[in-house]
Design a protein around this motif. Sequence first.
Motif, mmCIF file in Angstrom:
data_model
loop_
_atom_site.group_PDB
_atom_site.id
_atom_site.type_symbol
_atom_site.label_atom_id
_atom_site.label_comp_id
_atom_site.label_asym_id
_atom_site.label_seq_id
_atom_site.Cartn_x
_atom_site.Cartn_y
_atom_site.Cartn_z
ATOM 1 N N THR A 172 0.842 -1.195 0.000
ATOM 2 C CA THR A 172 0.000 0.000 0.000
ATOM 3 C C THR A 172 0.884 1.255 0.000
ATOM 4 O O THR A 172 1.790 1.365 0.818
ATOM 5 N N GLY A 173 0.626 2.149 -0.939
ATOM 6 C CA GLY A 173 1.409 3.379 -1.043
ATOM 7 C C GLY A 173 2.458 3.337 -2.143
ATOM 8 O O GLY A 173 2.931 4.378 -2.589
ATOM 9 N N ALA A 217 -2.595 -10.152 3.908
ATOM 10 C CA ALA A 217 -2.410 -8.780 3.429
ATOM 11 C C ALA A 217 -1.457 -8.015 4.342
ATOM 12 O O ALA A 217 -0.514 -7.362 3.885
ATOM 13 N N HIS A 218 -1.700 -8.116 5.629
ATOM 14 C CA HIS A 218 -0.882 -7.357 6.580
ATOM 15 C C HIS A 218 0.572 -7.800 6.536
ATOM 16 O O HIS A 218 1.491 -6.964 6.564
ATOM 17 N N LEU A 239 0.105 -4.596 3.027
ATOM 18 C CA LEU A 239 -1.130 -4.034 2.473
ATOM 19 C C LEU A 239 -2.094 -3.653 3.589
ATOM 20 O O LEU A 239 -2.321 -4.425 4.524
ATOM 21 N N GLU A 240 -2.652 -2.439 3.468
ATOM 22 C CA GLU A 240 -3.767 -2.099 4.330
ATOM 23 C C GLU A 240 -4.986 -2.893 3.865
ATOM 24 O O GLU A 240 -5.018 -3.389 2.736
ATOM 25 N N VAL A 241 -5.982 -2.994 4.747
ATOM 26 C CA VAL A 241 -7.197 -3.712 4.380
ATOM 27 C C VAL A 241 -8.409 -2.808 4.585
ATOM 28 O O VAL A 241 -8.535 -2.154 5.621
ATOM 29 N N GLY A 244 -3.469 -8.101 13.555
ATOM 30 C CA GLY A 244 -2.685 -6.866 13.690
ATOM 31 C C GLY A 244 -2.790 -5.994 12.454
ATOM 32 O O GLY A 244 -1.969 -5.105 12.237
ATOM 33 N N ALA A 245 -3.805 -6.245 11.639
ATOM 34 C CA ALA A 245 -3.934 -5.538 10.356
ATOM 35 C C ALA A 245 -4.354 -4.082 10.573
ATOM 36 O O ALA A 245 -4.940 -3.740 11.603
ATOM 37 N N VAL A 246 -4.048 -3.236 9.590
ATOM 38 C CA VAL A 246 -4.415 -1.820 9.654
ATOM 39 C C VAL A 246 -5.235 -1.454 8.419
ATOM 40 O O VAL A 246 -5.257 -2.190 7.435
ATOM 41 N N GLY A 247 -5.896 -0.316 8.481
ATOM 42 C CA GLY A 247 -6.688 0.123 7.337
ATOM 43 C C GLY A 247 -8.011 0.714 7.787
ATOM 44 O O GLY A 247 -8.048 1.533 8.705
ATOM 45 N N SER A 248 -9.088 0.262 7.157
ATOM 46 C CA SER A 248 -10.377 0.924 7.370
ATOM 47 C C SER A 248 -11.512 -0.082 7.427
ATOM 48 O O SER A 248 -11.409 -1.190 6.902
#
Length: 510
Positions: A259-260, A317-318, A322-324, A345-349
Amino acid sequence: MGSRKARPTNEGGSTGSGCHYGVRVSEFVLRNVRIVGLGDGPGWAGPVDVVVEQDAVQNIGHGVEKPLGIEEYDADGRWLIPGLWDQHVHLAQWTAVGQRLDLSGSESPEHVVVRVRDHLAGHAGPLVGFGHRLGTWRTEPTVAALDAVAPDVPVVLIAGDAHHAWLNSRALPPREGVVAENEWYDAYTRIELVLEPDLSPAAYRRTLERAAALGITGVVDLERGQTPADWEQRESPVRVRVATYADGLDATVAAGLRTGDRLPGSPELVTMGPLKIISDGSLNTRTAWCCQEYADGSGVGAPNQSSAELAGLLGLAHDHGLEVATHAIGDLALQEALAAYDVAGAVGSIEHAQLVTREEVATMARLGLRASMQPAHLLDDRDVTELIWPDRAERCFAFRWMLDAGVTLALGSDAPVSPLDPWLAVAAAVHRSADDRPPWHPEQALTPREAIASSVDGHGSVHAGMPADLVLLEADPLQDDGDSGDQASRLRTMPVTATFVAGRLVAGGI
Ligand SMILES: [Zn+2]
């Protein structure tokens, strides 16, 4: 609004030929501009000068010296905010919608059938319609009714929430009612091929230019069925974060895309977005997964995957940067998603977060997850919510709870579900009513400042050091006379003077 055109000030021998779309002017001084205060700090009291160099805001102050050899413009006291983002767009569908029969506002299946019949009387098929909502219909849409008016040409009517479609037998044989959820998503890709909307690079560019004219400088494209390679052909005047779905996750991981990252071979404004997961259904289709039964006896909705599948996707993904972005509309879907983020421990929205509990909101804050919400949906969903979720309406579109708990709000449209228009989203968040009725649960409304601050990708007020993604407005978006209805109608029609991405004018002109 043409009466107050800003003009180059022509100091220091600049030719001052004006700044027009297509001309690369990424270094300039914008004089006499009001910085709209979106952050907590005291902000700027009066008009200031803003220096843009090397694609970024370098300096803000009173009477700043013009660096040698760059242009200078007089903003004539207009208002400046960071570029607006739409955090949830389906770009291909939004591009295609402009080419489809508009069926929004259809009051019944019979009404739709009449509109289809009338359209076919003047046009050869196939026909693609968009925008009907069956949430408040009293009779069921049937294939037979469509076949009666369109026996020979394929007819595909995509629901306004994009979670189902109503097709005739020529489009998809043979069935009785609508096609919903995963079956519809599978069918969609095949149907797209048959119906061939114009999704050329030029069509994408037109879509994104229309968005830029509204002040959009970035979108998160959550379209299904595309690959990063599709973007090699396209141009974009605004930033685009391109999502992948689970079916593209292995290829994304194999390509080492995080991501990014800029997408290889694509325009520089196009970057890798999140993994998108659709964990449950929607309100109108009665497939949003809830803790309590729907009031019309249609059950509790359903998840689109097992908890183990969800956790596996988030973890994969994490682990690969990758954000999720996880779609969760019902409160039980949200609960499951939050548990999976916690474990991975995933990040995102969380996308939509349409029905929540305060406990879940607190968990979102603890996990640092953004709430990616679409305020215009509440205008469409107000009545059907009172019909099938009357016992939980006060927990829907809970913007205030999110901010109170410290959750970052990120507004969007889910275009084509609602139009790609950031001002519609801001106005809906502020007033929560689309008609003469009083606001729906006004205790959850945002102030104009909060709504705009939730639409600028976290930048706060325009400040030195940020990318020069900027929007110049003709009017003060925070003008406050205490009436949310008046504020909303002013915001809804906010005139945008000019939009800059990385210092380059992409819409309007000064
Ligand atoms: Zn969506």
